[in-house]
Scaffold this active site. Structure first.
Site, PDB file in Angstrom:
ATOM      1  N   GLY A  91       0.778  -1.245   0.000  1.00  0.00           N
ATOM      2  CA  GLY A  91       0.000   0.000   0.000  1.00  0.00           C
ATOM      3  C   GLY A  91       0.808   1.294   0.000  1.00  0.00           C
ATOM      4  O   GLY A  91       0.238   2.370   0.138  1.00  0.00           O
ATOM      5  N   ASP A 125      -7.131 -10.258  -9.151  1.00  0.00           N
ATOM      6  CA  ASP A 125      -6.126 -10.413 -10.195  1.00  0.00           C
ATOM      7  C   ASP A 125      -6.403  -9.413 -11.323  1.00  0.00           C
ATOM      8  O   ASP A 125      -7.542  -9.333 -11.800  1.00  0.00           O
ATOM      9  CB  ASP A 125      -6.231 -11.856 -10.736  1.00  0.00           C
ATOM     10  CG  ASP A 125      -5.091 -12.218 -11.661  1.00  0.00           C
ATOM     11  OD1 ASP A 125      -4.484 -11.297 -12.256  1.00  0.00           O
ATOM     12  OD2 ASP A 125      -4.825 -13.422 -11.796  1.00  0.00           O
ATOM     13  N   LYS A 189       6.503  -0.351 -13.622  1.00  0.00           N
ATOM     14  CA  LYS A 189       7.787  -1.012 -13.425  1.00  0.00           C
ATOM     15  C   LYS A 189       8.041  -1.920 -14.622  1.00  0.00           C
ATOM     16  O   LYS A 189       7.142  -2.644 -15.054  1.00  0.00           O
ATOM     17  CB  LYS A 189       7.711  -1.847 -12.150  1.00  0.00           C
ATOM     18  CG  LYS A 189       9.048  -2.419 -11.739  1.00  0.00           C
ATOM     19  CD  LYS A 189       9.011  -3.651 -10.886  1.00  0.00           C
ATOM     20  CE  LYS A 189       8.215  -3.745  -9.643  1.00  0.00           C
ATOM     21  NZ  LYS A 189       8.972  -3.446  -8.430  1.00  0.00           N
TER      22      LYS A 189
HETATM   23  C1  LIG Z   1       6.453  -4.687  -5.522  1.00  0.00           C
HETATM   24  S1  LIG Z   1       4.840  -5.096  -4.972  1.00  0.00           S
HETATM   25  C2  LIG Z   1       4.024  -3.544  -5.036  1.00  0.00           C
HETATM   26  C3  LIG Z   1       4.445  -2.575  -3.957  1.00  0.00           C
HETATM   27  C4  LIG Z   1       3.541  -1.358  -3.919  1.00  0.00           C
HETATM   28  N1  LIG Z   1       3.800  -0.474  -5.048  1.00  0.00           N
HETATM   29  C5  LIG Z   1       3.709  -0.543  -2.662  1.00  0.00           C
HETATM   30  O1  LIG Z   1       4.154   0.583  -2.722  1.00  0.00           O
HETATM   31  O2  LIG Z   1       3.354  -1.033  -1.585  1.00  0.00           O
HETATM   32  C6  LIG Z   1       4.213  -5.949  -6.359  1.00  0.00           C
HETATM   33  C7  LIG Z   1       2.811  -6.517  -6.164  1.00  0.00           C
HETATM   34  O3  LIG Z   1       2.274  -6.924  -7.423  1.00  0.00           O
HETATM   35  C8  LIG Z   1       1.281  -7.882  -7.125  1.00  0.00           C
HETATM   36  N2  LIG Z   1       0.839  -8.608  -8.324  1.00  0.00           N
HETATM   37  C9  LIG Z   1       1.568  -9.406  -9.131  1.00  0.00           C
HETATM   38  N3  LIG Z   1       0.803  -9.934 -10.096  1.00  0.00           N
HETATM   39  C10 LIG Z   1      -0.449  -9.430  -9.926  1.00  0.00           C
HETATM   40  C11 LIG Z   1      -1.696  -9.601 -10.617  1.00  0.00           C
HETATM   41  N4  LIG Z   1      -1.795 -10.411 -11.687  1.00  0.00           N
HETATM   42  N5  LIG Z   1      -2.774  -8.941 -10.171  1.00  0.00           N
HETATM   43  C12 LIG Z   1      -2.684  -8.150  -9.069  1.00  0.00           C
HETATM   44  N6  LIG Z   1      -1.533  -7.950  -8.376  1.00  0.00           N
HETATM   45  C13 LIG Z   1      -0.444  -8.586  -8.789  1.00  0.00           C
HETATM   46  C14 LIG Z   1       1.981  -8.774  -6.097  1.00  0.00           C
HETATM   47  O4  LIG Z   1       1.040  -9.517  -5.362  1.00  0.00           O
HETATM   48  C15 LIG Z   1       2.748  -7.733  -5.268  1.00  0.00           C
HETATM   49  O5  LIG Z   1       2.061  -7.443  -4.068  1.00  0.00           O
END
Ligand SMILES: C[S@@+](CC[C@H](N)C(=O)[O-])C[C@H]1O[C@@H](n2cnc3c(N)ncnc32)[C@H](O)[C@@H]1O
Length: 234
Positions: A91, A125, A189
């Site tokens: 978050g 998702d 990213k």
């Molecule tokens: C690096 S973290 C994000 C950190 C966030 N920007 C923050 O500031 O807290 C990446 C996230 O992408 C999510 N993610 C990956 N594939 C996903 C998908 N298909 N749908 C939703 N979320 C996804 C992962 O569960 C993970 O929590």
């Protein structure tokens, strides 16, 4: 070797056949490698000034500083905006968007996220249209900014990890192109030297400007970099 590993380890003269023994050796090495990398991760976290800063300033993730630094360079976040955050757990970016005065902030993640005041968060998702629809219910109109910090769990297999990451970026771009308000912006990213050719072409066709930024908060050793596209043609 841990006591548990020693207990399980039969050694070269143990009573297992060679394939069983090889399997044990592999497990021991894999376990050792895993605990080594966990140890390194903990050490890096303890020494990381961004981790300390995030704790002091009440951000849930050091990732918050990546968005703040990107915003400083690219000027993405504005008061009154509608913002979508794809892959928002835990978050940090949601907190930044709210703090910067966004009028409506929505986010989605596969993982559960503790509520963030001012944000509508859905566990789901990005690939699932029903989950996306639930998230979009938190907006009263088209978003002005689509953010994606999505990252897949790494498998350790370079090619697989690369393909998974590319798929996530493509998903984020497709989402942005389908939902953004005209004039809107996109930040995602990407890895391995920037967006792939297909992604870049798609962005260039749909936005007035496209560039890459590596914010200082993004670890130098990490292949992570961010692509910023502004001026959605709609
Ligand atoms: C690096 S973290 C994000 C950190 C966030 N920007 C923050 O500031 O807290 C990446 C996230 O992408 C999510 N993610 C990956 N594939 C996903 C998908 N298909 N749908 C939703 N979320 C996804 C992962 O569960 C993970 O929590």
């Amino acid at each position: 070797m841990s006591d548990e590993e020693k207990r399980r380890w039969k050694g070269p003269t143990g009573n297992k056949g060679s394939s069983g023994r090889q399997m044990d050796e592999r497990k021991v090495f894999a376990h050792r490698a895993k605990s080594e990398s966990s140890k390194k991760w903990i050490e890096r976290q303890l020494q990381d000034p961004y981790v300390r800063k995030a704790k002091d300033e009440g951000f849930r993730a050091r990732a918050a500083y990546k968005l703040l630094e990107i915003d400083e360079k690219a000027g993405l976040l504005r008061r009154g905006q509608r913002v979508v955050d794809l892959g928002c757990a835990p978050g940090g970016w949601l907190q930044v968007a709210v703090a910067k005065g966004a009028a409506e902030v929505v986010g989605i993640d596969l993982l559960p996220v503790e509520p963030v005041a001012g944000a509508h968060i859905v566990q789901g998702d990005v690939n699932d249209p029903d989950d996306v629809a639930r998230m979009l219910k938190g907006l009263t109109g088209k978003p002005d900014l689509v953010l994606s910090d999505m990252a897949a769990n790494t498998t350790g297999h370079k090619q697989t990890d690369h393909l998974r990451t590319v798929a996530l970026v493509e998903m984020a771009v497709a989402f942005a192109v389908a939902h953004l308000a005209p004039g809107g912006a996109f930040c995602s990213k990407v890895f391995q030297g920037g967006a792939t050719k297909d992604v870049l072409e798609m962005l260039k066709a749909n936005f007035k400007s496209v560039k890459h930024i590596k914010p200082p908060a993004s670890r130098a050793g990490s292949p992570e970099i961010f692509v910023i596209a502004k001026g959605f043609k709609g």
